[in-house]
Design a protein around this motif. Structure first.
Motif, PDB file in Angstrom:
ATOM      1  N   THR A 205      52.386   7.429  23.137  1.00 48.14           N
ATOM      2  CA  THR A 205      52.007   8.652  23.856  1.00 48.14           C
ATOM      3  C   THR A 205      53.046   8.900  24.941  1.00 48.14           C
ATOM      4  OG1 THR A 205      49.660   8.230  23.441  1.00 48.14           O
ATOM      5  CG2 THR A 205      50.196   9.773  25.206  1.00 48.14           C
ATOM      6  N   SER A 209      52.958  14.430  27.500  1.00 51.03           N
ATOM      7  CA  SER A 209      51.628  14.809  27.034  1.00 51.03           C
ATOM      8  C   SER A 209      50.546  14.366  28.016  1.00 51.03           C
ATOM      9  CB  SER A 209      51.353  14.215  25.657  1.00 51.03           C
ATOM     10  OG  SER A 209      52.109  14.870  24.667  1.00 51.03           O
ATOM     11  N   GLU A 244      48.519  10.794  21.464  1.00 48.57           N
ATOM     12  CA  GLU A 244      49.014  11.930  20.693  1.00 48.57           C
ATOM     13  C   GLU A 244      48.613  11.792  19.233  1.00 48.57           C
ATOM     14  OE1 GLU A 244      52.904  12.609  23.547  1.00 48.57           O
ATOM     15  OE2 GLU A 244      53.068  11.403  21.726  1.00 48.57           O
ATOM     16  N   CYS A 314      49.709  19.577  22.629  1.00 52.52           N
ATOM     17  CA  CYS A 314      50.800  18.619  22.404  1.00 52.52           C
ATOM     18  C   CYS A 314      51.044  18.456  20.911  1.00 52.52           C
ATOM     19  CB  CYS A 314      50.493  17.268  23.049  1.00 52.52           C
ATOM     20  SG  CYS A 314      49.111  16.367  22.330  1.00 52.52           S
ATOM     21  N   SER A 316      52.687  16.023  17.554  1.00 60.07           N
ATOM     22  CA  SER A 316      52.528  14.663  17.048  1.00 60.07           C
ATOM     23  C   SER A 316      53.400  13.707  17.850  1.00 60.07           C
ATOM     24  CB  SER A 316      52.920  14.621  15.571  1.00 60.07           C
ATOM     25  OG  SER A 316      53.126  13.302  15.138  1.00 60.07           O
ATOM     26  N   TRP A 317      52.989  12.441  17.880  1.00 59.82           N
ATOM     27  CA  TRP A 317      53.770  11.452  18.631  1.00 59.82           C
ATOM     28  C   TRP A 317      55.188  11.313  18.084  1.00 59.82           C
ATOM     29  CZ3 TRP A 317      55.726   7.557  15.749  1.00 59.82           C
ATOM     30  CH2 TRP A 317      54.993   7.037  14.682  1.00 59.82           C
ATOM     31  N   TYR A 320      57.581  13.499  20.047  1.00 63.19           N
ATOM     32  CA  TYR A 320      57.907  13.035  21.399  1.00 63.19           C
ATOM     33  C   TYR A 320      58.758  11.773  21.384  1.00 63.19           C
ATOM     34  CZ  TYR A 320      54.583  16.498  23.061  1.00 63.19           C
ATOM     35  OH  TYR A 320      53.945  17.678  23.339  1.00 63.19           O
TER      36      TYR A 320
END
Length: 348
Positions: A205, A209, A244, A314, A316-317, A320
């Motif tokens: 995460t 986010s 996330e 936010c 998807s992980w 990020y």
């Protein structure tokens, strides 16, 4: 943002503003809610564990919502502190005493409190998704200190039925110097990455986010303040899990993904030597099992309770993590250019 020494009523008091999460939250307030009056205070300006200092801050600023981003987050150092009473006191002051003092102040002044905790309040393995009703049982010092902070808020809440508090347990934070992403890439570029834990599962995460979550819930608290029939659904006070969206992954798989992303990005920049280093590091990286009381194997958080009440803006992980890799390489490449004006793939 307002002057920390100014005497005025503010919408938000942000504590721990100089930390990784605090800086992200301050940026998000400035970017998406610039009309809110935010007092962002680092530890040098406000030690949240000091009751007198907190009382003075509340008297001077009269915040409507407090976002507590202050914490002692070095898991290894926290575990080592178990052997030193003075060091242990530092951990407990930051993670348990400060939330308690802030909760008492918020309850006394009618302010809401948004506080961040961790998936490390759990322990052990297994494959079940951890829900908020599951009893925490942390083994490590860090997890125990964070659970003590949660319990302090719950205790103040039982004593003050109108006290509004929201506790968000976050999972595998990244997106700042010294995070998992940068450690993996640093170690691979230095030729020091050979093994990675494959028995710890969770979802990464980003600080970004988490900051969005803080700002969106703050805005909702302010809109619902004093409104009996608000169009905005009030989130019941208590504990919520946040990570996330995306599949659960283990540390080994995540590290390989980071290395693969980095290899592609470096190749696109013409840094072929470093790109090949990351590619080979990813191919040769071996998984290992680890018994670590401070870091539970099962960090799978069930986030259905929170997502049923509000939609966090936010991605998807994976998005990020890719962004964290990009930011690390941008910084790393800038350092390379300053040192030699060329990438390291150029032969001397």
């Amino acid at each position: 943002m307002i002057d920390a020494n100014e005497r005025m009523s503010v919408d938000v008091l942000l504590t721990g503003a100089n930390g990784r999460l605090g800086e992200a939250v301050a940026r998000e307030f400035a970017h998406t809610a610039p009309t809110l009056r935010v007092a962002a205070l680092g530890r040098s300006l406000l030690d949240a564990a000091e009751q007198e200092a907190v009382h003075e801050a509340f008297s001077r600023l009269a915040p409507r919502v407090v976002v507590n981003a202050a914490a002692f987050t070095d898991v290894a150092a926290a575990q080592a502190a178990a052997r030193n009473s003075a060091a242990l006191d530092v951990v407990m002051r930051a993670n348990a005493r400060a939330p308690e003092v802030l909760a008492q102040a918020c309850a006394a002044h009618g302010a809401s409190l948004i506080h961040f905790s961790t998936d490390y309040v759990f322990s052990g393995g297994g494959s079940r998704m951890r829900t908020e009703v599951e009893k925490p049982r942390p083994f490590g010092v860090y997890g125990r200190s964070k659970r003590a902070g949660e319990a302090a808020l719950e205790h103040v809440g039982r004593q003050n039925p109108t006290f509004r508090y929201l506790i968000f347990r976050l999972s595998w934070l990244h997106g700042a110097p010294g995070d998992f992403v940068s450690k993996v890439l640093d170690a691979a570029l230095a030729g020091r990455l050979s093994r990675m834990r494959n028995d710890q599962w969770g979802r990464p995460t980003s600080y970004e986010s988490a900051a969005k979550l803080a700002v969106q819930t703050t805005q909702r608290e302010l809109m619902n303040e004093g409104a009996q029939n608000s169009l905005h659904v009030t989130i019941p006070r208590g504990i919520y899990h946040f990570a996330e969206p995306g599949p659960v992954v283990n540390r080994l798989r995540l590290a390989k993904l980071i290395l693969g992303m980095g290899a592609v990005k470096l190749a696109e920049r013409g840094c072929l030597f470093e790109s090949e280093m990351l590619r080979r590091a990813g191919e040769s990286l071996q998984g290992c099992r680890m018994h670590d009381r401070a870091r539970p194997a099962n960090c799978r958080l069930n986030c259905g309770k929170l997502s049923g009440l509000m939609a966090i803006d936010c991605f998807s992980w994976n998005y990020y993590v890719d962004k964290s890799v990009e930011n690390f390489l941008q910084s790393r490449l800038l350092g390379m250019e300053e040192a030699s004006d060329t990438c390291l793939d150029k032969e001397n």
